[in-house]
Design a protein around this motif. Structure first.
Motif, PDB file in Angstrom:
ATOM      1  N   THR A   4       0.662  -1.126  -0.365  1.00 28.72           N
ATOM      2  CA  THR A   4       0.099   0.103   0.068  1.00 28.72           C
ATOM      3  C   THR A   4       1.291   1.215   0.417  1.00 28.72           C
ATOM      4  OG1 THR A   4      -1.831  -1.009   1.274  1.00 28.72           O
ATOM      5  CG2 THR A   4      -1.404   1.551   1.617  1.00 28.72           C
ATOM      6  N   TYR A   5       0.354   2.146  -1.129  1.00 29.07           N
ATOM      7  CA  TYR A   5       1.527   3.526  -0.833  1.00 29.07           C
ATOM      8  C   TYR A   5       0.688   4.295  -0.001  1.00 29.07           C
ATOM      9  CZ  TYR A   5       2.112   7.778  -2.424  1.00 29.07           C
ATOM     10  OH  TYR A   5       2.689   9.614  -2.746  1.00 29.07           O
ATOM     11  N   TYR A   6       1.096   5.206   1.075  1.00 25.63           N
ATOM     12  CA  TYR A   6       0.809   6.220   1.377  1.00 25.63           C
ATOM     13  C   TYR A   6       0.969   6.954   1.244  1.00 25.63           C
ATOM     14  CZ  TYR A   6      -0.653   1.686   5.146  1.00 25.63           C
ATOM     15  OH  TYR A   6      -0.729   1.212   5.646  1.00 25.63           O
ATOM     16  N   ARG A  60      -8.653   3.231  -3.081  1.00 22.59           N
ATOM     17  CA  ARG A  60      -8.032   4.404  -3.962  1.00 22.59           C
ATOM     18  C   ARG A  60      -8.694   5.440  -2.940  1.00 22.59           C
ATOM     19  NH1 ARG A  60      -5.171   1.198  -5.599  1.00 22.59           N
ATOM     20  NH2 ARG A  60      -4.623   1.189  -7.537  1.00 22.59           N
ATOM     21  N   CYS A 111      -3.124  -0.807  -1.688  1.00 19.65           N
ATOM     22  CA  CYS A 111      -3.804   0.621  -1.904  1.00 19.65           C
ATOM     23  C   CYS A 111      -3.202   1.508  -2.065  1.00 19.65           C
ATOM     24  CB  CYS A 111      -4.656   0.778  -0.006  1.00 19.65           C
ATOM     25  SG  CYS A 111      -5.728  -0.328   0.154  1.00 19.65           S
ATOM     26  N   ASP A 119      -3.160  -4.839   0.742  1.00 15.03           N
ATOM     27  CA  ASP A 119      -2.437  -4.406   0.216  1.00 15.03           C
ATOM     28  C   ASP A 119      -3.331  -3.798  -0.464  1.00 15.03           C
ATOM     29  OD1 ASP A 119      -2.752  -6.935   0.054  1.00 15.03           O
ATOM     30  OD2 ASP A 119      -1.607  -7.887  -0.681  1.00 15.03           O
ATOM     31  N   VAL A 133      -5.539  -2.114   7.004  1.00 13.20           N
ATOM     32  CA  VAL A 133      -5.334  -1.598   5.718  1.00 13.20           C
ATOM     33  C   VAL A 133      -5.456  -2.702   4.804  1.00 13.20           C
ATOM     34  CG1 VAL A 133      -3.864  -0.310   3.710  1.00 13.20           C
ATOM     35  CG2 VAL A 133      -5.086   0.719   6.082  1.00 13.20           C
ATOM     36  N   ARG A 136      -8.150  -4.283  -0.210  1.00 10.60           N
ATOM     37  CA  ARG A 136      -7.176  -4.187  -1.469  1.00 10.60           C
ATOM     38  C   ARG A 136      -7.847  -3.412  -2.791  1.00 10.60           C
ATOM     39  NH1 ARG A 136      -7.389 -10.060  -1.177  1.00 10.60           N
ATOM     40  NH2 ARG A 136      -5.608 -10.786   0.068  1.00 10.60           N
ATOM     41  N   GLU A 137      -6.767  -2.573  -3.152  1.00 10.77           N
ATOM     42  CA  GLU A 137      -6.770  -1.696  -3.756  1.00 10.77           C
ATOM     43  C   GLU A 137      -7.635  -0.219  -3.400  1.00 10.77           C
ATOM     44  OE1 GLU A 137      -6.092  -3.344  -8.049  1.00 10.77           O
ATOM     45  OE2 GLU A 137      -6.502  -5.390  -6.981  1.00 10.77           O
TER      46      GLU A 137
END
Length: 372
Positions: free
Chosen positions: A282-284, A315, A299, A297, A295, A312-313
């Motif tokens: 996941t990108y923070y 946005r 995202c 993975d 959370v 998952r995923e």
């Protein structure tokens, strides 16, 4: 001793409304990366049950895609092993009127193999982590015809229970009721039963022949009252979550934020397994704030989320805020959105600036694939 497992994937789909319009209750996503059927599959597989049938009457494509060959649960998809018992496979397309009718069309599976073993029957809408070897052993030791697995603390005088049992304080019970909003002195059935295979086959054939289709009312209660069926009550002490309404599903997802609940449910007697899907981490974003959330993975999070479950995923655009929400796979939440007490199903798009406010008792539900 041979033990067969039967999982009912969508007998009670109607109780969850829009969440199960296009899927079975068993394939309903839960907890960020799981499906509800993962619990029944894991309980049975880790207890050494290798002959297992999943009864599903419609909308079972996503369920079959999820379970696949059964590899994640160390099961093999084959005749006599893990089998999908669908209307197509059984040459019947009618909606089942109850579990007994569903079992009647699955008799081929029950008749396969040795007839002197036992059958464990489980629902998909009740989640728990249990050692079924202990339950089967307790059933055999009791000498009773059927074992009902129960949970204390569920009956509250408001929730209607499929089956409620009033203990007598001496290891027995004084009352059995079905479809009953029992008071807190009653134990609630977990929809988990153990019975000998030969006895189950006999009663399935007898009940359907006499237009009796409901398991709890037409079989257990009626035969018990007639003096034909003895009941053993097994009281389970672990965590049990009943996802039998949208409000319960919503609340029980958010309960996972409590680490004690997570540990009991996912690492109690054994691990809970699910289909593996490898995703990027996941990108923070630099300005995001994520507090008290689960959370998954894949995202991309650039807004604010608190007390929520993000599958998952997901946005989450800059300036968007999510509080006490269940956000399923590939949901896209635009800039400046405000969501509170909301369930977003898979592939939902929320346009920038949208505000959705529900309550914990009546969460706002956005159906799969919709744009708001």
């Amino acid at each position: 001793m041979t033990v067969t497992g039967i999982i009912f994937a969508n007998i009670y789909d109607s109780s969850l409304g829009e969440l199960t319009n296009k899927r079975t209750m068993g394939s309903l996503p839960y907890g960020g990366r799981y499906r509800q059927i993962d619990f029944a599959l894991s309980n049975m597989a880790t207890s050494g049950i290798r002959q297992l049938g999943i009864i599903s009457r419609y909308n079972y494509q996503s369920l079959m895609n999820h379970v696949g060959s059964g590899e994640e649960w160390n099961l093999e998809l084959q005749e006599g092993g893990l089998e999908f018992l669908t209307p197509y496979a059984m040459s019947v397309n009618a909606n089942y009127r109850g579990k007994m009718e569903a079992l009647y069309y699955a008799l081929g599976h029950l008749l396969h193999g040795a007839q002197d073993g036992y059958v464990v029957l489980a629902d998909s809408g009740v989640l728990y982590n249990i050692d079924l070897t202990k339950v089967v052993s307790a059933h055999i030791a009791s000498g009773k015809d059927i074992t009902v697995v129960t949970k204390a603390g569920v009956a509250n005088g408001k929730k209607q229970l499929d089956m409620a049992i009033l203990p007598d304080g001496q290891g027995g019970f004084r009352d059995v009721a079905v479809d009953y909003a029992a008071d807190p002195s009653y134990l609630a059935s977990m929809g988990l039963f153990v019975i000998s295979r030969s006895l189950l086959i006999h009663y399935v054939q007898e009940c359907v022949a006499h237009n009796r289709f409901r398991f709890e009312r037409d079989f257990v209660l009626q035969e018990y009252n007639a003096g034909n069926l003895s009941i053993n009550v097994y009281q389970f002490e672990g965590m049990v979550l009943y996802n039998e309404s949208p409000a319960e599903y919503f609340r029980n997802n958010l309960l996972l934020i409590d680490k004690d609940v997570r540990h009991d449910l996912f690492n109690g007697c054994h691990s809970i397994y699910t289909k593996v899907r490898d995703q990027v981490p996941t990108y923070y974003g630099e300005g995001c704030r994520i507090d008290d959330c689960i959370v998954a993975d894949g995202c991309m999070l650039e807004g604010t989320a608190t007390n929520s479950i993000l599958f998952r995923e997901v946005r989450l655009a800059p300036g968007a805020t999510v509080d006490s929400c269940v956000i399923m796979n590939r949901a896209n939440i635009g800039e400046g959105c405000e969501l509170r007490n909301v369930i977003l199903d898979k592939d939902v798009t929320i346009r920038p600036g949208t505000k959705l406010i529900g309550s914990s008792s009546y969460p706002v539900i956005i159906k799969r694939g919709e744009t708001v």
